[in-house]
Design a protein around this motif. Sequence first.
Motif, PDB file in Angstrom:
ATOM      1  N   ALA A 153      -1.761 -11.744 -42.007  1.00  0.00           N
ATOM      2  CA  ALA A 153      -2.522 -12.660 -41.157  1.00  0.00           C
ATOM      3  C   ALA A 153      -3.154 -13.715 -42.043  1.00  0.00           C
ATOM      4  CB  ALA A 153      -3.595 -11.909 -40.373  1.00  0.00           C
ATOM      5  N   TYR A 154      -3.546 -14.823 -41.421  1.00  0.00           N
ATOM      6  CA  TYR A 154      -4.173 -15.929 -42.149  1.00  0.00           C
ATOM      7  C   TYR A 154      -5.499 -16.229 -41.471  1.00  0.00           C
ATOM      8  CZ  TYR A 154      -4.838 -20.543 -44.276  1.00  0.00           C
ATOM      9  OH  TYR A 154      -5.349 -21.617 -44.962  1.00  0.00           O
ATOM     10  N   LYS A 155      -6.586 -15.949 -42.173  1.00  0.00           N
ATOM     11  CA  LYS A 155      -7.913 -16.307 -41.671  1.00  0.00           C
ATOM     12  C   LYS A 155      -8.139 -17.795 -41.925  1.00  0.00           C
ATOM     13  CE  LYS A 155     -12.779 -16.165 -42.485  1.00  0.00           C
ATOM     14  NZ  LYS A 155     -13.834 -15.991 -43.482  1.00  0.00           N
ATOM     15  N   VAL A 156      -8.489 -18.551 -40.867  1.00  0.00           N
ATOM     16  CA  VAL A 156      -8.612 -20.000 -41.001  1.00  0.00           C
ATOM     17  C   VAL A 156      -9.981 -20.390 -41.545  1.00  0.00           C
ATOM     18  CG1 VAL A 156      -8.322 -22.214 -39.837  1.00  0.00           C
ATOM     19  CG2 VAL A 156      -7.024 -20.223 -39.058  1.00  0.00           C
ATOM     20  N   GLY A 157     -11.048 -19.727 -41.095  1.00  0.00           N
ATOM     21  CA  GLY A 157     -12.400 -20.069 -41.537  1.00  0.00           C
ATOM     22  C   GLY A 157     -13.416 -19.288 -40.736  1.00  0.00           C
ATOM     23  N   ASN A 158     -14.682 -19.714 -40.794  1.00  0.00           N
ATOM     24  CA  ASN A 158     -15.760 -19.114 -40.003  1.00  0.00           C
ATOM     25  C   ASN A 158     -16.175 -20.103 -38.924  1.00  0.00           C
ATOM     26  OD1 ASN A 158     -15.735 -17.145 -42.062  1.00  0.00           O
ATOM     27  ND2 ASN A 158     -17.362 -18.191 -43.187  1.00  0.00           N
ATOM     28  N   PHE A 159     -16.530 -19.589 -37.740  1.00  0.00           N
ATOM     29  CA  PHE A 159     -16.949 -20.514 -36.698  1.00  0.00           C
ATOM     30  C   PHE A 159     -18.079 -19.942 -35.856  1.00  0.00           C
ATOM     31  CE2 PHE A 159     -14.158 -17.829 -34.248  1.00  0.00           C
ATOM     32  CZ  PHE A 159     -14.517 -17.960 -32.915  1.00  0.00           C
ATOM     33  N   ASN A 160     -18.813 -20.860 -35.223  1.00  0.00           N
ATOM     34  CA  ASN A 160     -19.852 -20.511 -34.270  1.00  0.00           C
ATOM     35  C   ASN A 160     -19.283 -20.631 -32.863  1.00  0.00           C
ATOM     36  OD1 ASN A 160     -21.429 -20.489 -36.569  1.00  0.00           O
ATOM     37  ND2 ASN A 160     -22.264 -22.537 -36.201  1.00  0.00           N
ATOM     38  N   ALA A 161     -19.882 -19.944 -31.907  1.00  0.00           N
ATOM     39  CA  ALA A 161     -19.384 -19.962 -30.532  1.00  0.00           C
ATOM     40  C   ALA A 161     -20.442 -20.525 -29.597  1.00  0.00           C
ATOM     41  CB  ALA A 161     -18.987 -18.555 -30.096  1.00  0.00           C
ATOM     42  N   LEU A 162     -19.970 -21.161 -28.529  1.00  0.00           N
ATOM     43  CA  LEU A 162     -20.847 -21.783 -27.543  1.00  0.00           C
ATOM     44  C   LEU A 162     -20.618 -21.167 -26.169  1.00  0.00           C
ATOM     45  CD1 LEU A 162     -22.859 -24.092 -26.767  1.00  0.00           C
ATOM     46  CD2 LEU A 162     -20.842 -25.532 -26.354  1.00  0.00           C
ATOM     47  N   ALA A 163     -21.701 -20.828 -25.510  1.00  0.00           N
ATOM     48  CA  ALA A 163     -21.675 -20.383 -24.116  1.00  0.00           C
ATOM     49  C   ALA A 163     -22.776 -21.137 -23.378  1.00  0.00           C
ATOM     50  CB  ALA A 163     -21.882 -18.869 -24.033  1.00  0.00           C
ATOM     51  N   ALA A 164     -22.912 -20.896 -22.077  1.00  0.00           N
ATOM     52  CA  ALA A 164     -23.967 -21.532 -21.293  1.00  0.00           C
ATOM     53  C   ALA A 164     -24.568 -20.506 -20.351  1.00  0.00           C
ATOM     54  CB  ALA A 164     -23.422 -22.726 -20.503  1.00  0.00           C
ATOM     55  N   GLN A 165     -25.867 -20.625 -20.108  1.00  0.00           N
ATOM     56  CA  GLN A 165     -26.585 -19.639 -19.302  1.00  0.00           C
ATOM     57  C   GLN A 165     -27.560 -20.327 -18.367  1.00  0.00           C
ATOM     58  OE1 GLN A 165     -27.965 -16.220 -21.478  1.00  0.00           O
ATOM     59  NE2 GLN A 165     -29.826 -16.068 -20.243  1.00  0.00           N
ATOM     60  N   ALA A 166     -27.635 -19.855 -17.127  1.00  0.00           N
ATOM     61  CA  ALA A 166     -28.566 -20.409 -16.153  1.00  0.00           C
ATOM     62  C   ALA A 166     -30.006 -20.124 -16.587  1.00  0.00           C
ATOM     63  CB  ALA A 166     -28.313 -19.807 -14.778  1.00  0.00           C
ATOM     64  N   PRO A 167     -30.928 -21.068 -16.374  1.00  0.00           N
ATOM     65  CA  PRO A 167     -32.317 -20.864 -16.804  1.00  0.00           C
ATOM     66  C   PRO A 167     -32.984 -19.648 -16.163  1.00  0.00           C
ATOM     67  CG  PRO A 167     -31.923 -23.175 -16.251  1.00  0.00           C
ATOM     68  CD  PRO A 167     -30.704 -22.408 -15.813  1.00  0.00           C
ATOM     69  N   ASN A 168     -32.542 -19.274 -14.956  1.00  0.00           N
ATOM     70  CA  ASN A 168     -33.188 -18.142 -14.278  1.00  0.00           C
ATOM     71  C   ASN A 168     -32.510 -16.806 -14.558  1.00  0.00           C
ATOM     72  OD1 ASN A 168     -30.885 -18.763 -12.718  1.00  0.00           O
ATOM     73  ND2 ASN A 168     -31.810 -17.855 -10.881  1.00  0.00           N
ATOM     74  N   LEU A 169     -31.452 -16.799 -15.383  1.00  0.00           N
ATOM     75  CA  LEU A 169     -30.836 -15.533 -15.780  1.00  0.00           C
ATOM     76  C   LEU A 169     -31.536 -15.050 -17.034  1.00  0.00           C
ATOM     77  CD1 LEU A 169     -28.665 -13.352 -15.426  1.00  0.00           C
ATOM     78  CD2 LEU A 169     -27.150 -14.761 -16.842  1.00  0.00           C
ATOM     79  N   GLU A 170     -32.224 -13.934 -16.918  1.00  0.00           N
ATOM     80  CA  GLU A 170     -33.029 -13.449 -18.031  1.00  0.00           C
ATOM     81  C   GLU A 170     -32.585 -12.046 -18.426  1.00  0.00           C
ATOM     82  OE1 GLU A 170     -37.241 -14.585 -17.918  1.00  0.00           O
ATOM     83  OE2 GLU A 170     -36.862 -15.355 -15.904  1.00  0.00           O
ATOM     84  N   GLY A 171     -33.070 -11.594 -19.587  1.00  0.00           N
ATOM     85  CA  GLY A 171     -32.735 -10.263 -20.054  1.00  0.00           C
ATOM     86  C   GLY A 171     -31.369 -10.150 -20.683  1.00  0.00           C
ATOM     87  N   VAL A 172     -30.732 -11.274 -20.989  1.00  0.00           N
ATOM     88  CA  VAL A 172     -29.414 -11.266 -21.626  1.00  0.00           C
ATOM     89  C   VAL A 172     -29.603 -11.508 -23.123  1.00  0.00           C
ATOM     90  CG1 VAL A 172     -27.123 -12.309 -21.735  1.00  0.00           C
ATOM     91  CG2 VAL A 172     -28.314 -12.148 -19.538  1.00  0.00           C
ATOM     92  N   ALA A 173     -29.228 -10.524 -23.930  1.00  0.00           N
ATOM     93  CA  ALA A 173     -29.319 -10.690 -25.379  1.00  0.00           C
ATOM     94  C   ALA A 173     -28.057 -11.359 -25.879  1.00  0.00           C
ATOM     95  CB  ALA A 173     -29.496  -9.326 -26.046  1.00  0.00           C
ATOM     96  N   PRO A 174     -28.147 -12.369 -26.745  1.00  0.00           N
ATOM     97  CA  PRO A 174     -26.950 -13.004 -27.278  1.00  0.00           C
ATOM     98  C   PRO A 174     -26.064 -11.974 -27.966  1.00  0.00           C
ATOM     99  CG  PRO A 174     -28.918 -14.220 -27.907  1.00  0.00           C
ATOM    100  CD  PRO A 174     -29.384 -12.936 -27.311  1.00  0.00           C
ATOM    101  N   ALA A 175     -24.780 -11.969 -27.661  1.00  0.00           N
ATOM    102  CA  ALA A 175     -23.874 -10.966 -28.212  1.00  0.00           C
ATOM    103  C   ALA A 175     -22.443 -11.501 -28.166  1.00  0.00           C
ATOM    104  CB  ALA A 175     -23.967  -9.667 -27.410  1.00  0.00           C
ATOM    105  N   PRO A 176     -21.598 -11.090 -29.096  1.00  0.00           N
ATOM    106  CA  PRO A 176     -20.226 -11.603 -29.103  1.00  0.00           C
ATOM    107  C   PRO A 176     -19.416 -11.181 -27.885  1.00  0.00           C
ATOM    108  CG  PRO A 176     -20.517  -9.864 -30.728  1.00  0.00           C
ATOM    109  CD  PRO A 176     -21.876 -10.227 -30.248  1.00  0.00           C
TER     110      PRO A 176
END
Length: 511
Positions: free
Chosen positions: A476-499
């Motif tokens: 396999a060929y690892k290309v690099g390291n990256f960050n991920a983007l998601a979106a969450q509604a302001p009234n959705l609470e109790g969600v811990a950031p996780a992959p």
Amino acid sequence: MKHYALAFATSIVALMSANGSALAQTAGGVIDVATIGEPPTLDPMASTADLVGIITQHIYETLYTFGADWTVTPLLAADMPTISEDGLTYTIPLRTGVTFHDGSEMTSADVVASLDRWMRIASRGKQTAEVIDGIAATDEATVTITLKSPYAPLLSLLSLNNAAAIIIPEENADQDPLESYVGTGPYRLEERVPDQYIQLVRFEDYASRDGEPNGYGGARLQHLDEIRFVPVPDPNTRIEGAVAGQFAYVDQLPVEAYDRIAGGATEPVVLAPFGWPVFVMNTQEGLNSDLRIRKAIQAALAPEDMMLAAFGSEDFFSIDGAWYPDSYAWHTEVATEPYKPMGDTETAMALLAEAGYDGSPLRILTSRQYEYHYKMAQVAQAYLEAAGFKVQMDVVEWATLTQNRADPALWDIYITHSPFLPEPSLMGIMSDSSPGWWATDAKHAAVEAFNAESDPAKRVELFADVQKVIYEEVPAYKVGNFNALAAQAPNLEGVAPAPWPYFWNAYLGDE
């Protein structure tokens, strides 16, 4: 200070973890979660796809899981195992009073049958089966696993949510494919309408662990009545849905959409660092069964241009040939010399000539549902063609890709990605049966020495030998390291950031 397991990534928005504040919330509400597409299966034993794990972790559970610091913690097991002095016997106490969605109570017979199925069907189960001498029910609430040799990754392999060692009723363990989607999880499957939604509803008889939530472990609280996972394959449609507030949570957004998301009805969530994109080679048959061809690909690829095309800004990626970034104890620069930020076309051409390359198409299997996969593939095509390859791009739906990659006749490279995993033996290429089918004497020598060692410091040193073999044999060929983007509604609470985002412990607050 380096750590052996990365704590859950931080997010751009201030997300409330599911703690005492969440415990006080009133149950109720329905959320829609936009995913990158339709999962190929709801059997997490049968797939390593993150999408499958994200959805099914709400339905099924494993004996162990990962806590907020990525250490192994009990889930269906009552406690951590008792391990014999020689490291060969794991005695696992089971929780009692745990009910399946069909109303039956979980016993050791269900666990033994489930783990037998896992070793037969799951790529990571097959990997583990090679060192397991036997699994037995000591009594109704105890299971004993006996090993042929010490195996340090065992508990991590029993904890992961894809190719997962889920526990299901004994009578369902002979099903292949799985037909009855019955687990012990906080939510049960109510309805699946392909390409429209997967509807999960609260399992009223769920037996949560006591205590506080702890990453994927600890208490799993069912505030929401219903979770609907909605496949949205087109990334632009996911962006527009996030901007409009159509969904409570939107997974896997193109990072260049950050500013648009920030100005819309939902809030951006950044996980940094998230993981690595990977080009997996088919070592079993076709062009890439020739090591010289794989080395030519390794030389030809230009990760800096590939990552720039995929992620746009260096705020979202870094060029790094080490399989783990320097924030991990597993980080090592050993053998990374072939990783050239702008490639090495001349070396690639020489390797192609040495291999006697006949112009056969190099087939790259990818999907546009993960748009950055496709953009990397486009740049890779240009560099590979400059080195003398003829490249064939096979662009399919993600569900189709996960099916096609199981057939070695259909591809030479497939593109995927992974979060940084807390245990290197969880990496797909570590399993001989994972698509790519890398199985050599050199691999086995390095991996077996790594897996047999229990001392953490010594394992770090031995992982350098594993990385060396990966660079020498190019599965396999690892290309690099990256960050991920998601979106969450302001009234959705109790969600811990996780992959692998999860929505037990989540609740709807004030608008």
